[in-house]
Motif scaffolding. Structure first.
Motif, short mmCIF file in Angstrom:
data_model
loop_
_atom_site.label_atom_id
_atom_site.label_comp_id
_atom_site.label_asym_id
_atom_site.label_seq_id
_atom_site.Cartn_x
_atom_site.Cartn_y
_atom_site.Cartn_z
N THR A 181 -31.11 -69.29 -125.19
CA THR A 181 -29.85 -68.64 -124.82
C THR A 181 -29.32 -67.78 -125.95
OG1 THR A 181 -28.55 -70.54 -125.56
CG2 THR A 181 -29.25 -70.52 -123.25
N LEU A 224 -26.94 -55.70 -119.92
CA LEU A 224 -28.12 -56.54 -119.74
C LEU A 224 -29.40 -55.88 -120.25
CD1 LEU A 224 -27.88 -58.37 -116.29
CD2 LEU A 224 -27.98 -59.37 -118.57
N ASP A 225 -29.46 -54.56 -120.21
CA ASP A 225 -30.64 -53.88 -120.72
C ASP A 225 -30.78 -54.14 -122.22
OD1 ASP A 225 -32.85 -51.80 -120.46
OD2 ASP A 225 -31.58 -50.87 -121.98
N ALA A 256 -33.71 -61.15 -115.42
CA ALA A 256 -32.32 -61.53 -115.25
C ALA A 256 -32.24 -62.51 -114.09
CB ALA A 256 -31.46 -60.30 -114.98
N GLY A 257 -31.61 -63.65 -114.33
CA GLY A 257 -31.51 -64.67 -113.30
C GLY A 257 -32.68 -65.63 -113.26
N ILE A 266 -25.30 -63.50 -122.60
CA ILE A 266 -24.10 -62.66 -122.55
C ILE A 266 -22.90 -63.31 -123.21
CG2 ILE A 266 -22.37 -61.71 -120.95
CD1 ILE A 266 -24.64 -60.93 -119.10
N ASP A 283 -34.13 -65.29 -119.82
CA ASP A 283 -33.12 -64.78 -118.90
C ASP A 283 -32.00 -64.15 -119.71
OD1 ASP A 283 -31.14 -64.29 -117.07
OD2 ASP A 283 -31.21 -66.26 -116.12
N PRO A 284 -31.94 -62.82 -119.79
CA PRO A 284 -30.90 -62.18 -120.61
C PRO A 284 -29.48 -62.50 -120.17
CG PRO A 284 -32.09 -60.55 -119.28
CD PRO A 284 -32.84 -61.84 -119.17
N GLU A 285 -29.30 -62.93 -118.92
CA GLU A 285 -27.96 -63.30 -118.47
C GLU A 285 -27.40 -64.47 -119.28
OE1 GLU A 285 -28.03 -64.09 -114.30
OE2 GLU A 285 -28.26 -61.98 -113.73
N ARG A 298 -29.29 -56.55 -123.97
CA ARG A 298 -29.48 -57.98 -124.16
C ARG A 298 -30.94 -58.38 -123.90
NH1 ARG A 298 -25.68 -61.29 -126.71
NH2 ARG A 298 -23.61 -60.48 -126.28
N GLY A 299 -31.51 -57.83 -122.85
CA GLY A 299 -32.89 -58.15 -122.52
C GLY A 299 -33.86 -57.68 -123.57
#
Length: 394
Positions: free
Chosen positions: A150, A248-249, A28-29, A192, A187-189, A251-252
């Motif tokens: 993305t 995020l979990d 993430a990030g 979103i 990056d899962p962020e 998504r990741g």
């Protein structure tokens, strides 16, 4: 029906090869590390950012350009496109990449495919059509490539296959290890903001990639490692990613699953569901993930009658007793993720015969031949009837 003894361990194949996997950074990030990663490549002074207009409007391109400038790299931007990649997009991106040392693709599979094609064509000064359908050898020294997905669906970030629509409206491909990324940043962020219906369509596409790669005629143990883990990750997290976008979990896990599924299809390819989705795209615009999901659901009851060890192993991966339970499992997953079984209104002029003709087209033959069960022309007609009987309301 005779059933194979699935209690026996898999026998190692006589031989197999696995293709190279790019370096992968997951966090993430992690998007904030793109500039430093670019700087680490020797001889890089100018980078082309390929990004769709929506992401540009979010400020993502401005942020990345600023990061690159801070470390002394010139940044260019190509973003004049949307939707499925077309020849004109690949040509424009190639022109923008001339004189650059690095191409950074940020976006969905269409964006990444355009970026990878541009990195090859700019290095050789050839048109994308020069390489379409493997007509000519790709350049041995393409521009360096960093791919940042993305969306979690196509797995293009790890794949050597790149799809675009040719001058006659048909899907074409450019294939070769030269198109592969030098570095993948997950990056899962970044996923979103993807709307629920697109999250579901993309996630199903990734699941089907993994399933088909692990069960078709080309499947081998070297790729099943990735395919089975991809299926497990996506099946366990897609519903949450759709319904709780900020998780995020989830998504990741879906993003990583999509990446692993990309590795699997890069090694073993796809099968009948993708034959249908590519054929649909040859008739009218349709999201690839939706088309693939519809084709998968329509053909899976027929496919599992092949009753192979690989089909049973895929079922075990998602905690089912046997392959016969797969069709109900997939339909339930699609239902829970809110996937509407319908086609876009643009398909109103077309018939089942039109779709069947596209499924039989030479460019779709590899996907038919790789399917573990032989597909007759009568089977194609049945599948086409099922798909084209869906409402055309999207």
């Amino acid at each position: 029906m005779q059933t194979e003894d699935i209690s026996k361990p898999d026998l190692l194949p006589v031989s197999f090869s696995t293709f190279s996997i790019p370096g992968i950074r997951f966090a993430a990030g992690a998007f904030r590390e793109v500039a430093s990663a670019a700087k680490a490549f020797e001889g890089v002074h100018t980078a082309l950012i390929v990004m769709d207009g929506f992401l540009v409007s979010s400020g993502l391109a401005r942020e990345l350009s600023g990061d690159l400038a801070e470390i002394g790299l010139e940044a260019r931007l190509y973003s004049d496109f949307s939707g499925e990649p077309k020849l004109a997009h690949a040509r424009a991106a190639t022109e923008a990449a001339r004189g650059a040392d690095l191409v950074i693709g940020v976006g969905g599979g269409s964006v990444l495919d355009i970026a990878k094609i541009a990195a090859c064509c700019a290095a050789s000064d050839e048109d994308p059509m020069f390489y379409a359908l493997a007509a000519n050898q790709l350049p041995k020294k393409p521009l360096k490539k960093i791919m940042v997905p993305t969306t979690a669906g196509t797995g293009s970030e790890t794949s050597a296959t790149n799809i675009f629509t040719g001058p006659e409206g048909k899907k074409l491909w450019i294939w070769g290890k030269e198109t592969k990324a030098d570095l993948v940043i997950l990056d899962p962020e970044l996923t979103i903001s993807l709307p629920p219906h697109l999250t579901a369509w993309c996630g199903m596409d990734a699941f089907i990639h993994a399933f088909e790669a692990s069960t078709n005629r080309n499947a081998h143990i070297g790729a099943k490692l990735y395919a089975h883990e991809a299926m497990r990750l996506i099946a366990g997290s897609l519903e949450t990613a759709v319904k709780v976008p900020g998780n995020l979990d989830a998504r990741g896990k879906v993003l990583l699953g999509s990446c692993y599924a990309g590795v699997a299809i890069d090694n073993c390819g796809t099968a009948v569901a993708h034959n249908i989705s590519h054929a649909l795209a040859g008739l009218a615009p349709v999201h690839h993930g939706l088309a693939t999901a519809l084709g998968f659901e329509a053909t899976l009851p027929w496919l599992v009658e092949a009753d192979t060890i690989d089909l049973h192993a895929a079922a075990k991966t998602v905690r089912l007793d046997n392959a016969a339970a797969l069709p109900a499992f997939v339909s339930d997953m699609m239902e829970r993720c809110g996937i509407v079984r319908a086609l876009p209104k643009a398909f109103e002029p077309f018939s089942a015969a039109d779709l069947a003709a596209e499924m039989r087209a030479p460019e779709n033959q590899p996907m038919r031949r790789s399917t573990i069960r032989a597909i007759s022309y009568a089977d194609i007609d049945v599948f086409a009837d099922k798909i084209m009987s869906l409402p055309r309301t999207l």
